[in-house]
Motif scaffolding. Structure first.
Motif, PDB file in Angstrom:
ATOM      1  N   SER A 250      -8.891  -6.891 -20.054  1.00 15.67           N
ATOM      2  CA  SER A 250      -8.606  -6.327 -21.379  1.00 15.67           C
ATOM      3  C   SER A 250      -9.552  -5.209 -21.813  1.00 15.67           C
ATOM      4  O   SER A 250      -9.412  -4.696 -22.915  1.00 15.67           O
ATOM      5  CB  SER A 250      -8.659  -7.444 -22.433  1.00 15.67           C
ATOM      6  N   ILE A 292      -9.462 -15.919 -26.249  1.00 12.61           N
ATOM      7  CA  ILE A 292      -8.409 -16.897 -25.995  1.00 12.61           C
ATOM      8  C   ILE A 292      -7.397 -16.863 -27.131  1.00 12.61           C
ATOM      9  O   ILE A 292      -7.764 -16.669 -28.294  1.00 12.61           O
ATOM     10  CB  ILE A 292      -9.027 -18.306 -25.851  1.00 12.61           C
ATOM     11  N   ASP A 293      -6.131 -17.048 -26.792  1.00 16.03           N
ATOM     12  CA  ASP A 293      -5.068 -17.095 -27.806  1.00 16.03           C
ATOM     13  C   ASP A 293      -5.470 -18.056 -28.922  1.00 16.03           C
ATOM     14  O   ASP A 293      -5.917 -19.170 -28.673  1.00 16.03           O
ATOM     15  CB  ASP A 293      -3.771 -17.565 -27.145  1.00 16.03           C
ATOM     16  N   GLU A 294      -5.316 -17.602 -30.165  1.00 13.94           N
ATOM     17  CA  GLU A 294      -5.764 -18.404 -31.316  1.00 13.94           C
ATOM     18  C   GLU A 294      -5.126 -19.785 -31.331  1.00 13.94           C
ATOM     19  O   GLU A 294      -5.749 -20.763 -31.747  1.00 13.94           O
ATOM     20  CB  GLU A 294      -5.448 -17.667 -32.615  1.00 13.94           C
ATOM     21  N   ALA A 295      -3.896 -19.903 -30.864  1.00 16.03           N
ATOM     22  CA  ALA A 295      -3.212 -21.198 -30.858  1.00 16.03           C
ATOM     23  C   ALA A 295      -3.841 -22.179 -29.879  1.00 16.03           C
ATOM     24  O   ALA A 295      -3.651 -23.397 -30.011  1.00 16.03           O
ATOM     25  CB  ALA A 295      -1.732 -20.996 -30.519  1.00 16.03           C
ATOM     26  N   ARG A 297      -7.315 -22.056 -29.051  1.00 13.98           N
ATOM     27  CA  ARG A 297      -8.770 -22.090 -29.173  1.00 13.98           C
ATOM     28  C   ARG A 297      -9.321 -23.489 -29.448  1.00 13.98           C
ATOM     29  O   ARG A 297     -10.419 -23.813 -29.010  1.00 13.98           O
ATOM     30  CB  ARG A 297      -9.232 -21.128 -30.265  1.00 13.98           C
ATOM     31  N   SER A 307      -4.639 -20.382 -20.741  1.00 15.11           N
ATOM     32  CA  SER A 307      -4.045 -19.141 -21.236  1.00 15.11           C
ATOM     33  C   SER A 307      -3.671 -18.219 -20.080  1.00 15.11           C
ATOM     34  O   SER A 307      -3.082 -17.160 -20.290  1.00 15.11           O
ATOM     35  CB  SER A 307      -5.025 -18.416 -22.172  1.00 15.11           C
ATOM     36  N   ARG A 334     -15.478 -17.616 -31.091  1.00 18.09           N
ATOM     37  CA  ARG A 334     -14.958 -16.255 -31.042  1.00 18.09           C
ATOM     38  C   ARG A 334     -15.537 -15.468 -32.214  1.00 18.09           C
ATOM     39  O   ARG A 334     -15.336 -15.827 -33.371  1.00 18.09           O
ATOM     40  CB  ARG A 334     -13.434 -16.254 -31.134  1.00 18.09           C
TER      41      ARG A 334
END
Length: 363
Positions: A250, A292-295, A297, A307, A334
């Protein structure tokens, strides 16, 4: 008869963060654990409004903190402290006889969820038993694939190799499941955390990390840690490998920082020992990836949660298991403002007598 500890000594010895706030919501006192959690000294915290320090609070929590006579118990809520985002259990207790004054306590959820850890261990235990029975027919399949490969023409040998390669992949997955479900723990001994970290970094670099910079920010005065050297190295390899994948995927200039420091106020309730263990050795692996995707974490350390498109979700679950076996703690944070993801290990310090005995054995 030994003198009873003063109130100041009792507050300073608490393993959870505690701050005293006045009728205007300003901090009057903060104990050592609060300094560690909030990332600032008591001197810098004093006089500041608690809502300036704790960002990202739910509206109901803000309302209770604004009402200077309200009590509150809030479990598993998100806060944006100056150090990073984290999840805590929070209580607010009015002080009788001192109108408007209250005591606020905060304890990180990741350092308290021992019951959930036991539940997860039980959940993964059954599949690990089944995994043992699966390995026997897998060995037979692999052997048959190798025999068939010898008799096949060259153009068809690729299919036979595919069979053996897939069997090997499944076997490695089963090995990780068995390790995750194991109730046995490896012995711990005093070891130099920086030696384990540098060895782990060398292993990850050997696998190919030319496109990512790995920086070391070590505290040279850090004392020996009480850990299993091989397990600690494996934990750091897993965390740095994950950080590398996140940053390279990323960022144009991917970076990883491995930092060590001494934090004297942190403690953790160890399941095996049934008591609080002080964890002053902190190792932090930070990357500048997208995070990491908030859903996910709040579930990153649970088995089969990943993920990654091809991930099995066992890497971080195994990290947690190995760290807990060493009576340590691992947490994920995060920092949205800085664009950084932190994985923090907290481990016990080797007692002086243990370090002396270890030196004697080496002689």
């Amino acid at each position: 008869m030994t003198d009873k500890p003063s109130a100041e000594a009792q507050i300073g010895g608490l393993i959870f963060a505690m701050v005293l706030i006045d009728p205007k919501g300003c901090i009057g006192e903060a104990n050592h654990a609060a300094e560690n959690l909030l990332g600032q000294s008591s001197k810098r915290l004093t006089g500041r409004n608690i809502l300036e320090i704790l960002g990202g609070l739910e509206e109901r929590v803000i309302e209770k903190l604004a009402a200077n006579d309200a009590a509150l118990v809030a479990r598993d809520i998100r806060i944006e402290a100056p150090r990073a985002e984290t999840r805590v259990n929070l209580t607010v207790s009015p002080l009788g006889g001192f109108p408007g004054w209250r005591v606020v306590t905060l304890s990180e959820v990741s350092h308290e969820d021992t019951a959930r850890e036991a539940e997860l261990s039980a959940t993964i235990g059954a599949p690990s038993i089944l995994a043992h029975e699966i390995k026997n027919p897998l060995s037979a399949i692999r052997g048959a694939g190798q025999l068939v490969a010898r008799k096949l023409p060259q153009k068809d040998k690729k299919l036979a190799r595919m069979i053996t390669d897939e069997v090997d992949r499944i076997a490695r997955l089963i090995d990780r499941m068995q390790q995750l479900g194991s109730t046995q723990t490896e012995p711990v001994a005093p070891c130099n955390p920086h030696e384990a970290i540098r060895s782990a970094i060398a292993t990850v670099r050997a696998a190919g990390t030319k496109q990512v910079q790995i920086r070391e920010e070590f505290d040279p005065s850090l004392p020996p840690v009480l850990a299993n050297r091989d397990a600690l190295e494996q934990v750091i390899i897993n965390l740095i490998s994950n950080a590398r994948d996140a940053a390279v995927g990323s960022r144009d200039t991917p970076e990883i920082t491995v930092q060590t420091r001494f934090v004297s106020g942190l403690a953790f309730s160890a399941i095996r020992l049934g008591r609080a263990v002080r964890l002053p050795i902190e190792i932090t692996i930070t990357d500048n990836g997208a995070g990491i995707d908030e859903a996910l974490r709040d579930h990153v350390f649970e088995p089969f949660v990943s993920s990654k498109p091809s991930g099995q979700g066992l890497g971080l679950a195994l990290v947690r298991k190995l760290v807990r076996d060493m009576n340590g703690s691992v947490s994920h944070e995060r920092d949205v403002r800085a664009g950084h993801t932190h994985f923090r290990l907290h481990l016990p310090q080797a007692a002086r007598k243990e370090r002396t005995a270890d030196v004697s054995r080496k002689r």
